[in-house]
Structure formats: C-alpha cells, structure tokens
Design a protein around this motif. Structure first.
Motif, PDB file in Angstrom:
ATOM      1  N   ARG A 143       2.253   1.749  -3.355  1.00 16.68           N
ATOM      2  CA  ARG A 143       1.208   2.250  -4.260  1.00 16.68           C
ATOM      3  C   ARG A 143       1.024   3.759  -4.083  1.00 16.68           C
ATOM      4  O   ARG A 143       0.849   4.487  -5.059  1.00 16.68           O
ATOM      5  N   ALA A 182     -10.930  -4.063   1.393  1.00 15.31           N
ATOM      6  CA  ALA A 182      -9.910  -3.387   0.585  1.00 15.31           C
ATOM      7  C   ALA A 182      -8.577  -4.128   0.564  1.00 15.31           C
ATOM      8  O   ALA A 182      -7.646  -3.714  -0.141  1.00 15.31           O
ATOM      9  N   LYS A 231     -11.882  -0.670  -5.280  1.00 16.62           N
ATOM     10  CA  LYS A 231     -11.598   0.305  -6.328  1.00 16.62           C
ATOM     11  C   LYS A 231     -12.289   1.631  -6.038  1.00 16.62           C
ATOM     12  O   LYS A 231     -11.664   2.701  -6.108  1.00 16.62           O
ATOM     13  N   TRP A 253     -10.647   3.416  -2.973  1.00 13.52           N
ATOM     14  CA  TRP A 253      -9.334   3.983  -3.292  1.00 13.52           C
ATOM     15  C   TRP A 253      -9.481   5.260  -4.113  1.00 13.52           C
ATOM     16  O   TRP A 253      -8.819   6.262  -3.843  1.00 13.52           O
ATOM     17  N   VAL A 266       0.843  -1.200   0.000  1.00 12.56           N
ATOM     18  CA  VAL A 266       0.000   0.000   0.000  1.00 12.56           C
ATOM     19  C   VAL A 266       0.879   1.251   0.000  1.00 12.56           C
ATOM     20  O   VAL A 266       0.621   2.210  -0.736  1.00 12.56           O
TER      21      VAL A 266
END
Length: 219
Positions: free
Chosen positions: A48, A192, A205, A208, A45
């Motif tokens: 990302r 998630a 999705k 986020w 995460v």
C-alpha cells in the motif's frame, strides 16, 4: 507487489525483509511487524505504501516465523532481542532504504509501534516516525532522547498500550524538547489491522490519512 530480499545489518550479517518499491529517489518507509511476524497483512501494508509512492521495507524480525496464535505470538515477542532488532535489523533496513530513497521514516503496529519509538531514539538516519499502539519500556528507549518528528496513533480501549502509558510517553518525549503529535481513538488495540476482530474502519481511515499527511511533510 514486492518481494523478499536480503539486506546488510551494521554488524555485517544479513536480514531478510519484504521490499515493495516505488522507484529511485522516492521517500522510504520501514514497516515494522506486529507480534504475529512478517505476515501477508504487513506485506500488504508495504504494498500500500509503494502504491502511494514510497519505497517500503518490512524487516523479518522473527527470521521466517509467523503465527496466528496469541500465546505463540507472545512467546516469540518475549524471546525477541529488542536491542538487536532496533540497532541491527531496523538500522540495516534504514540504511538499505537510504541507498534508494531521498529520506527514510519508520512506522509500525503493536510491537512494531514500540520498536518505531525505540528506533527513533536509538538509530541514526531516520527523518520521522509513526508508531501505532505501542510504547517500549524505558530501559529500551528514553523518549526524551527522541529529536525527530513523531506522530503516534493510540487506542483508548487498550489494556497493553494503555492511555496512561501513552500519557507518560508523551510527557517524557516533550520533556526532551520534541513534542510528539498524538492522536487517540475510541477503539481497541489493533484497530488499524483489517484482519483483526478489533478493526475499526473509521479509525483506520483517519489514522492512515493523518499519517500520510505527516509523512508527506517530513519525507
């Protein structure tokens, strides 16, 4: 890819964390672990976020311990000093990111969601918060004291962070004059987390994308 670093806590001691950098002057985000510990999923995460242009720091609240067993995770979470985690580990992470980022937000999942709300109520220097399916007990954090923008993502099928708990949190925070933005998903706790059996791709999705728009506005 990021790397493990040491950063200072307010009390002068150090905490380890996983830092994924996007560059000096970029916005910063503290990523708070689930009850499993600072595992590869949470590091992913942070990576990302870095790919999206954020300096991301995930503190190691369990001091190196990681598990995949629910009973062990519950034991480690139950033994965590939540006040110390909020006021020392998370406060230190916020300050560390502030030295390299223009603004700093906090976010987290499950236990990390609860600590996101706790940090929003207890720690200075935070511009906004995004908790996922976690609300702290009232004795740790009074939602009415939160004065920063907050966007929450919660599951309707959750027997830990129940819809009733979420409703109560939303009312208490609004009573303090700061109304949170709350999204509810027809999914289960941990929707998630792509490594969880409860993972729900559409909800993950949507949450986020909503979070990134929120962070883009406030950081």
């Amino acid at each position: 890819m990021g790397s493990m670093i040491d950063f200072k806590r307010p009390d002068g001691s150090t905490c380890k964390g996983y830092l994924a950098e996007a560059g000096s002057g970029k916005p910063g985000i503290v990523v708070i672990q689930e009850w499993w510990g600072l595992n590869d999923q949470i590091k992913g995460v942070a990576d990302r976020f870095a790919a999206a242009g954020y300096n991301a720091l995930a503190p190691d609240l369990y001091k190196g311990r990681v598990t995949q067993k629910p009973d062990e995770a519950n034991h480690m979470m139950s033994g965590l000093d939540f006040v110390g985690a909020s006021d020392q580990d998370l406060a230190g992470a916020v300050k560390h990111l502030a030295g390299m980022s223009r603004k700093v937000g906090v976010m987290g999942f499950c236990m990390g969601g609860a600590l996101t709300i706790a940090a929003a109520a207890r720690v200075s220097g935070i511009a906004c918060g995004v908790p996922f399916y976690g609300v702290p007990p009232g004795e740790l954090a009074d939602p009415a004291k939160i004065k920063i923008p907050l966007q929450g993502h919660f599951a309707n099928q959750d027997d830990w962070c129940t819809p009733e708990v979420v409703n109560d949190f939303e009312k208490k925070m609004a009573s303090g004059g700061t109304k949170p933005e709350v999204f509810r998903y027809d999914a289960q706790h941990a929707f998630a987390n792509e490594k969880s059996p409860a993972y729900d791709a559409p909800s993950a999705k949507a949450s986020w994308e909503r979070m990134m728009a929120f962070l883009g506005k406030h950081l």
